[in-house]
Scaffold this motif. Structure first.
Motif, PDB file in Angstrom:
ATOM      1  N   UNK A  72       0.792  -1.199  -0.148  1.00 37.28           N
ATOM      2  CA  UNK A  72       0.057  -0.070   0.077  1.00 37.28           C
ATOM      3  C   UNK A  72       0.871   1.243  -0.079  1.00 37.28           C
ATOM      4  N   UNK A  73       1.776   1.449   0.982  1.00 38.98           N
ATOM      5  CA  UNK A  73       2.673   2.427   0.879  1.00 38.98           C
ATOM      6  C   UNK A  73       3.437   2.653  -0.536  1.00 38.98           C
ATOM      7  N   UNK A  74       3.777   1.474  -0.896  1.00 36.15           N
ATOM      8  CA  UNK A  74       4.423   1.618  -2.158  1.00 36.15           C
ATOM      9  C   UNK A  74       3.733   2.186  -3.396  1.00 36.15           C
ATOM     10  N   UNK A  75       2.587   1.894  -3.374  1.00 33.16           N
ATOM     11  CA  UNK A  75       1.499   2.254  -4.402  1.00 33.16           C
ATOM     12  C   UNK A  75       1.396   3.937  -3.943  1.00 33.16           C
ATOM     13  N   UNK A  76       1.283   4.192  -2.608  1.00 37.71           N
ATOM     14  CA  UNK A  76       1.208   5.746  -2.230  1.00 37.71           C
ATOM     15  C   UNK A  76       2.325   6.487  -2.729  1.00 37.71           C
ATOM     16  N   UNK A  77       3.539   5.924  -2.479  1.00 35.66           N
ATOM     17  CA  UNK A  77       4.829   6.903  -3.043  1.00 35.66           C
ATOM     18  C   UNK A  77       4.697   6.696  -4.437  1.00 35.66           C
ATOM     19  N   UNK A  78       4.368   6.082  -5.436  1.00 33.64           N
ATOM     20  CA  UNK A  78       4.349   5.975  -6.700  1.00 33.64           C
ATOM     21  C   UNK A  78       3.227   7.127  -7.272  1.00 33.64           C
ATOM     22  N   UNK A 110       5.078  13.590   0.136  1.00 36.14           N
ATOM     23  CA  UNK A 110       4.056  12.550   0.632  1.00 36.14           C
ATOM     24  C   UNK A 110       4.799  11.339   0.020  1.00 36.14           C
ATOM     25  N   UNK A 111       5.447  11.275  -0.872  1.00 44.96           N
ATOM     26  CA  UNK A 111       6.230  10.022  -1.331  1.00 44.96           C
ATOM     27  C   UNK A 111       7.247   9.680  -0.486  1.00 44.96           C
ATOM     28  N   UNK A 112       7.874  10.682   0.136  1.00 38.87           N
ATOM     29  CA  UNK A 112       8.906  10.450   1.244  1.00 38.87           C
ATOM     30  C   UNK A 112       8.225   9.824   2.519  1.00 38.87           C
ATOM     31  N   UNK A 113       7.091  10.338   2.695  1.00 39.11           N
ATOM     32  CA  UNK A 113       6.361   9.715   4.032  1.00 39.11           C
ATOM     33  C   UNK A 113       5.903   8.214   3.843  1.00 39.11           C
ATOM     34  N   UNK A 114       5.648   8.131   2.611  1.00 35.17           N
ATOM     35  CA  UNK A 114       5.055   6.757   2.414  1.00 35.17           C
ATOM     36  C   UNK A 114       6.104   5.803   2.332  1.00 35.17           C
ATOM     37  N   UNK A 115       7.272   6.151   1.886  1.00 41.88           N
ATOM     38  CA  UNK A 115       8.266   5.285   1.880  1.00 41.88           C
ATOM     39  C   UNK A 115       9.125   5.058   3.259  1.00 41.88           C
ATOM     40  N   UNK A 116       8.858   6.161   4.256  1.00 48.98           N
ATOM     41  CA  UNK A 116       9.321   6.046   5.448  1.00 48.98           C
ATOM     42  C   UNK A 116       8.478   4.768   6.009  1.00 48.98           C
ATOM     43  N   UNK A 117       7.273   4.979   5.847  1.00 50.90           N
ATOM     44  CA  UNK A 117       6.122   4.021   6.462  1.00 50.90           C
ATOM     45  C   UNK A 117       6.467   2.674   5.860  1.00 50.90           C
ATOM     46  N   UNK A 118       6.889   2.528   4.498  1.00 57.80           N
ATOM     47  CA  UNK A 118       7.044   1.328   3.895  1.00 57.80           C
ATOM     48  C   UNK A 118       8.344   0.547   4.842  1.00 57.80           C
TER      49      UNK A 118
END
Length: 298
Positions: free
Chosen positions: A70-76, A86-94
């Motif tokens: 999910x976080x990978x899709x969000x980052x994309x 936002x991509x950075x935050x998603x990757x951090x959660x990932x």
């Protein structure tokens, strides 16, 4: 060794002796078998709990993996929209989720190893329990056979507890019987000796002896008087030895002679006085013979 130590040692020794006497090997074997089965059940329960915990971690891992996707899709999507923040935050959660996944994988691997070890121990314990059950039944059969043989031997030799009581009862009965027999013989002996009469009479032994002599004297005097009246005087031992058969034969001979004389008297018509005198002599002789026949009987 102090007093308390000695007392403790004695008490423990006594208790151990009582336990040994009360212990039944077959019951002990059954109890040990049940204990091993309970232990096996605990191991199985532990394996089940461990497997449940492992399944929970696996479920949690799958959820984290889904979050990673999910976080990978969000980052994309954020990169496509030029939202690097936002991509950075998603990757951090990932990244955080992936770290948790790695930790869960380590825990799952440890639980899996522990599970395999418990399963192996469970199998060994189960095999051991089966072997113990076979040996337990064999030992119980041997013990019961030995116990039955021992009881039969004790019964045959009379050394068992129950047979010992029976033997003791027989001994007591024999002793009681011998005592009663001795008492009966003693009573007979006392009765023959006149001890019972002594208890019931005021006469002593001297009085009884004098009374016996007096009785004998009276009998002897009466016997002499009877002999004097019959004109016998002192009788000889030879007369006393005359038997009843001899007397009967003599009487028969006299009666035969009397019958013969009577027949001659009847044939003699003269009836002289000499014949009458002969009859009188025969009658006197007959009476004396009858008196001699009566004397041995008296």
């Amino acid at each position: 060794m102090g007093i308390l130590s000695r007392a403790s040692y004695v008490i423990r020794s006594k208790v151990n002796t009582l336990l040994n006497r009360a212990e039944d090997p077959t019951e002990s074997l059954d109890y040990s078998y049940e204990q091993m089965r309970d232990e096996l059940q605990d191991v199985k329960q532990g394996i089940a709990d461990l497997t449940t915990q492992k399944k929970r971690l696996e479920i949690q891992k799958r959820k984290l993996e889904e979050n990673v996707e999910k976080h990978n899709r969000q980052a994309r999507e954020a990169v496509q929209q030029d939202r690097d923040d936002l991509a950075r935050k998603a990757l951090e959660k990932k990244k955080s989720k992936m770290t948790q996944i790695e930790e869960l994988e380590g825990q799952i691997a440890e639980l899996n190893n522990t599970q395999e070890q418990l399963v192996e121990k469970k199998n060994k314990l189960q095999n051991r329990i089966e072997e113990f059950r076979t040996k337990k039944e064999t030992m119980k059969a041997r013990y019961e056979a030995a116990e039955a043989s021992s009881r039969v031997s004790e019964a045959m030799t009379g050394v068992g507890d129950e047979m010992e009581d029976v033997s003791r009862s027989i001994e007591r009965a024999e002793e009681r019987t011998e005592e009663m027999e001795a008492r009966s013989e003693a009573m007979d002996e006392l009765e023959d000796s006149g001890a019972f009469e002594d208890a019931l009479s005021d006469k002593d032994s001297i009085d009884r002896e004098l009374e016996s002599l007096s009785t004998n004297s009276e009998v002897d005097a009466e016997l002499e008087t009877l002999k004097g009246e019959m004109g016998k005087g002192g009788s000889s031992n030879g007369d006393a030895s005359v038997s009843d058969e001899d007397v009967d034969d003599e009487l028969a001979d006299i009666e035969a002679e009397i019958d013969s004389d009577d027949l001659e008297a009847d044939l003699d018509s003269d009836g002289s006085s000499g014949d009458a005198n002969l009859d009188e002599e025969l009658d006197v002789e007959l009476e004396e013979s009858e008196s001699e026949a009566d004397e041995p009987q008296n």
